[in-house]
Design an enzyme around this catalytic site. Structure first.
Site, PDB file in Angstrom:
ATOM      1  N   ASP A 354     -30.123-170.685  32.552  1.00  0.00           N
ATOM      2  CA  ASP A 354     -31.525-170.347  32.739  1.00  0.00           C
ATOM      3  C   ASP A 354     -32.006-170.511  34.178  1.00  0.00           C
ATOM      4  OD1 ASP A 354     -32.996-170.235  29.705  1.00  0.00           O
ATOM      5  OD2 ASP A 354     -31.028-171.142  29.852  1.00  0.00           O
ATOM      6  N   GLU A 492     -24.384-162.149  23.257  1.00  0.00           N
ATOM      7  CA  GLU A 492     -24.134-163.248  22.317  1.00  0.00           C
ATOM      8  C   GLU A 492     -23.895-162.810  20.871  1.00  0.00           C
ATOM      9  OE1 GLU A 492     -27.320-166.120  22.839  1.00  0.00           O
ATOM     10  OE2 GLU A 492     -26.077-167.243  24.238  1.00  0.00           O
ATOM     11  N   LYS A 612     -28.335-158.674  20.852  1.00  0.00           N
ATOM     12  CA  LYS A 612     -29.399-159.667  20.716  1.00  0.00           C
ATOM     13  C   LYS A 612     -30.391-159.555  21.867  1.00  0.00           C
ATOM     14  CE  LYS A 612     -30.047-164.718  20.808  1.00  0.00           C
ATOM     15  NZ  LYS A 612     -29.340-166.017  20.939  1.00  0.00           N
TER      16      LYS A 612
END
Length: 802
Positions: A354, A492, A612
């Site tokens: 992140d 993912e 996703k």
């Protein structure tokens, strides 16, 4: 509400955990969720407190297997403070509670400017008047070991006494995330409590495995002399009970000041002793509030982003939560970027990739914080090199999930709450995290001009990551290309091929292109670093110059798969089945977690062209169109604007947006492509946490990457701002809903450079200083702005006037 405040009226049991996350207060060292002070952890409330970098490891039995998980620890609760009326005959009323019928006008106000949470309510005293209560809390930004809670009780038509119970509660567990409920949750041991003075209670404990000492001290004082005061220590709780008179015109004021230290802190002898000293010397509440407010005013001057309307309010809230997790206080710590902030226990407080969405903003406002976050990675470089060797590779293989010491913290199993089944977790194969770290090193050094860092710690990380990619790339004689096999991309959803007996995918496009970028940047660095430093660097990391020709070759010949005229997410992606998206949208209220839906049906998302979140499109998030085209040219592929447009359209139709990062990336990519539908995704990114679009996940902690990413979307995405070639490059893109904005930034020694966009013009103001003028490049034209100057540039032709 105003542009600086967020208000929550009434008591909404089902929404309390969301409010608690969004009303968390912190200072970069520790944070406390916005729970009401009289609450205990349960289904409705969760009063968690977390200190940056405090982790502990526990073993659990899951699906018949022993697994070990490391968690960011929920620390003892310093908040507890409850009140009840005391009558002349000695009888007492019930303790105040937000779910009682006697409670009226209940409201929380989060003041972003001052970083305080104010709670007000009125309480009908049985058979008498009304008590009005105001509670103001802060987590101090100047002294990052202090927090304070002021409670003011005002009486209307009633005189009597108020019984106050102020406590430190060590009877806590890690229970914020329901799907982790079968895991071991008791992290704190060797609990002791006591009193050091008539007004001060204390608590100390340690984490069970990491053996981190925790010391807490609470000083509770009243404005009027208490008619009774007693501290009662017990095994896991220290309770301070006071009785305070109250009546019309005679409010009762109760101030609780708390100090928190851990054994990870610098320059202390022991945590408890430090906490007791700190709370004894702490200022009174008014002085603490004043210094805290002044510190936040300084932060806002250096970091605030100004956008009109509701979007601006949300952006400021996002910035507020970024600064509570990663403030200048963080610069002295050995911590990374926890994906859910210091706001809850989702992802166990782990550090993922992140920072890729966080550092671009911090680099131009708080570069000392960015450098500290990169140092967190550098300290774990030896562990990453050991992990690579264990996998039979050279260089550094950073873990997908990191915690205290740099080992791979990714869980071995994860729970699908729809099916109740524990499933293998292969997300540790997301080796692209290494490329994210290298990207952050490079961008930090470009933004700051920190050549010293680039040539030392930054170089060590960058070269070892490049080594990992070069060594792992397999040459395929038939195609003359290099391939990277057995990985998982940012998507993912896909972690293996259908019916394959082992996990991993081949030639993930994002992984391969970013690996090529890392290799090319590493080669650039080797060429630019002074010869003496190059020799020293090679010797330090054991790099042989003979390795470099392969780096050059791999950086130009990594394979990128294509199908139907678009970039394939990975090799074989185009052979997967198409999903009936309309049918699934009709059957389920939300298909964001399509993987869980399909698994519960006995199917697998690995069989379908479904993502996703943005994967291939992440390339458009990281790189400008010119840089991205250059990367593909280097690899020998012609990716023109039409190919990229087809690629964007292909994945837009096949993405379920199961991550809050997805709308952010799609919004920026579409804005750069000047697409009218960009605002839809930008708005989703803005509202992801305040609207809890993931269905309850925000109550487990805010999504820090998405919040910081929206700030970066304005600062970098809409302006096209790049820091390269010793200049600020601008290439603004139109987004009507965000057509006006302004912010200030730090760049190469200049503090407070102002950038303002309005009506097709960008204004750049450089404050007076002794620094050199800065170069600004817009629409192919370069202008120089000297300190003390303001230049206004037109976006279409780069024209300017002073």
């Amino acid at each position: 509400m105003s542009e600086w405040t967020w208000e929550y009226e009434g008591y909404v049991p089902g929404g309390e955990r969301l409010r608690e996350s969004l009303c968390t207060l912190g200072n970069g060292r520790f944070a406390t969720r916005g729970a009401v002070p009289e609450s205990r952890a349960g289904l409705l409330h969760y009063p968690g407190t977390y200190a940056a970098g405090v982790y502990n490891r526990l073993e659990s039995t899951v699906a018949g297997r022993q697994v070990v998980n490391e968690d960011m620890v929920n620390l003892p609760d310093w908040l507890p403070l409850r009140l009840r009326p005391r009558f002349a005959d000695g009888a007492t009323g019930p303790w105040f509670s937000p779910d009682t019928r006697r409670l009226i006008d209940h409201r929380h106000t989060l003041d972003l400017r001052r970083a305080v949470l104010t709670r007000t309510f009125r309480y009908q005293v049985h058979g008498a008047g009304v008590l009005e209560v105001e509670q103001v809390r802060l987590v101090h930004m100047v002294d990052p070991h202090l927090a304070a809670l002021r409670t003011v009780v005002t009486s209307e038509g009633w005189s009597g006494e108020i019984e106050v119970e102020s406590a430190l509660d060590g009877d806590v567990t890690n229970s914020n995330v329901r799907r982790y409920r079968s895991l071991a949750r008791h992290h704190l041991v060797r609990m002791r409590t006591g009193a050091s003075a008539a007004d001060t209670a204390w608590l100390s404990c340690r984490t069970s495995a990491s053996d981190i000492g925790i010391g807490m001290a609470a000083r509770t004082v009243t404005s009027e002399p208490a008619t009774a005061s007693e501290i009662r220590p017990s095994h896991r709780k220290a309770v301070h009970r006071l009785v305070v008179p109250v009546g019309p015109g005679r409010p009762a004021v109760v101030d609780k000041t708390v100090a928190l230290h851990t054994s990870r802190d610098r320059a202390i002898a022991d945590p408890l002793g430090a906490a007791l000293d700190r709370v004894a010397e702490a200022d009174a509440f008014p002085e603490l509030l004043a210094s805290h407010t002044t510190a936040w005013a300084r932060l806002w001057r250096g970091a605030d982003i100004r956008v009109p309307g509701e979007a601006g309010r949300i952006l400021r809230l996002h910035l507020f939560h970024v600064l509570q997790t990663l403030s200048p206080n963080t610069a002295d710590l050995d911590v990374g970027v926890p994906a859910r902030g210091l706001h809850g226990e989702a992802y166990r407080g782990h550090v993922f990739w992140d920072e890729l969405f966080v550092l671009p903003y911090l680099n131009l406002h708080f570069p000392e914080v960015s450098r500290a976050l990169l140092d967190y990675r550098h300290r774990r470089l030896p562990r990453a090199c050991r992990a690579a060797r264990a996998a039979g590779r050279s260089g550094a293989m950073y873990p997908w999930q990191s915690g205290s010491d740099g080992r791979e913290e990714t869980q071995q199993l994860h729970l699908n709450p729809r099916s109740g089944r524990w499933l293998p977790d292969h997300s540790h194969l997301q080796h692209h995290v290494g490329s994210a770290i290298a990207y952050n090193v490079w961008q930090y050094c470009e933004a700051t001009g920190d050549t010293e860092y680039l040539h030392t710690r930054g170089a060590e990380m960058l070269l070892q990551i490049a080594r990992f990619w070069a060594d792992g790339a397999e040459y395929e004689p038939g195609t003359g290309r290099y391939r990277i096999r057995g990985v998982v991309g940012p998507d993912e959803y896909h972690d293996r091929y259908p019916d394959a007996d082992r996990p991993g995918l081949d030639d993930n496009a994002y992984t391969n292109v970013t690996a090529a970028w890392v290799l090319s940047r590493a080669l650039d660095l080797v060429r630019r670093v002074p010869a003496w430093r190059r020799e020293e660097l090679f010797e330090r990391i054991g790099l042989d110059a003979g390795e470099l020709p392969k780096w050059e070759e791999v950086s130009r010949r990594l394979r990128v798969p294509f199908h139907q005229g678009v970039i394939s997410q990975f090799d074989g992606y185009g052979d997967l089945a198409e999903l009936d998206w309309d049918a699934y949208r009709a059957r389920y209220p939300s298909i964001r977690r399509l993987d869980r839906i399909l698994e519960a049906e006995g199917d697998s998302v690995n069989r379908y062209q479904a993502s996703k979140q943005a994967d291939v499109l992440m390339l458009g998030h990281l790189f400008s169109s010119a840089e991205l085209r250059g990367l593909f040219d280097r690899l020998g592929y012609d990716v023109d604007d039409e190919t990229w447009r087809r690629t964007v359209d292909h994945y837009l139709r096949r993405t379920s947006h199961g991550s809050t990062l997805s709308g952010l990336v799609h919004g920026l990519v579409l804005a750069r492509a000047r697409r009218a539908d960009a605002w839809r995704y930008v708005r989703e990114a803005l509202e992801a946490d305040i609207a809890d679009i993931q269905g309850g996940t925000t109550g487990e902690g805010i999504h820090l990457g998405a919040m910081a990413g929206t700030l970066d979307l304005v600062q970098r995405g809409l302006t096209g701002l790049e820091t390269r070639e010793d200049a600020l490059h601008l290439d603004p893109v139109p987004l009507p809903a965000l057509s006006e904005y302004s912010f200030s930034l730090r760049y190469r020694g200049h503090w407070g450079i102002g950038i303002r966009r309005r009506e097709g013009e960008i204004e750049i103001e450089v404050p007076e200083s002794a620094e050199s003028p800065i170069r600004v490049v817009l629409a192919g034209r370069t202008v120089t702005v000297a300190p003390g100057e303001t230049r206004t540039l037109t976006e279409d032709a780069g024209g300017s006037h002073s």
